[in-house]
Design an enzyme around this catalytic site. Sequence first.
Site, PDB file in Angstrom:
ATOM      1  N   CYS A 111      99.350  49.593  43.406  1.00 33.58           N
ATOM      2  CA  CYS A 111     100.077  50.545  42.552  1.00 33.58           C
ATOM      3  C   CYS A 111      99.521  51.950  42.707  1.00 33.58           C
ATOM      4  O   CYS A 111     100.149  52.915  42.286  1.00 33.58           O
ATOM      5  CB  CYS A 111     100.042  50.100  41.088  1.00 33.58           C
ATOM      6  SG  CYS A 111      98.381  50.097  40.398  1.00 33.58           S
ATOM      7  N   CYS A 150      96.412  45.195  35.323  1.00 28.31           N
ATOM      8  CA  CYS A 150      95.921  46.519  34.908  1.00 28.31           C
ATOM      9  C   CYS A 150      94.613  46.375  34.125  1.00 28.31           C
ATOM     10  O   CYS A 150      93.738  47.240  34.204  1.00 28.31           O
ATOM     11  CB  CYS A 150      96.964  47.224  34.052  1.00 28.31           C
ATOM     12  SG  CYS A 150      98.644  47.117  34.725  1.00 28.31           S
TER      13      CYS A 150
HETATM   14 FE1  FES Z   1      98.626  50.019  38.306  1.00 30.07          FE
HETATM   15 FE2  FES Z   1      98.925  49.174  35.846  1.00 30.07          FE
HETATM   16  S1  FES Z   1     100.458  49.358  37.344  1.00 30.07           S
HETATM   17  S2  FES Z   1      97.099  49.604  36.871  1.00 30.07           S
END
Ligand code: FES
Length: 138
Positions: free
Chosen positions: A34, A103
């Site tokens: 991400c 996360c």
């Molecule tokens: Fe990357 Fe939450 S989507 S840490």
Amino acid sequence: MMYSEKVLDHFSNPRNVGEIEDADGIGEIGNAKCGDIMKMYLKIDDGIITDAKFKTFGCGAAVATSSMATELIKGKSIDDALKLTNDAVVEALDGLPAVKIHCSVLAEQAVRSALSDYYAKQGIDPLPIVGEIKMPEE
Ligand code: FES
């Protein structure tokens, strides 16, 4: 997707945001997928974490979990901080949606990364104490 009140609270009003200039340990951890990054600053006195601050460039759950993680380790011993799991952070936030659990791993590993740095700065090999820092992958 449903977020608990606590997650929303820690996201909109995160605790302990910022840097500690003379930090005893600084950790940084990123999630390759991400692209989110978390930085963790610790002040450690006599084995006790007297202050913790963070900067998170990431999603709402990353902000909320790092905020909660700093709250959970402040005033605790290094040993207790090393036992902090992402599950404990999620539980303290009254849960996270399944797709956001990763996360919270960022928050757990950011604390461990800062503790590794703390030991390294003292000339102590952190590996046997802190273990391998895992880069969350998903
Ligand atoms: Fe990357 Fe939450 S989507 S840490």
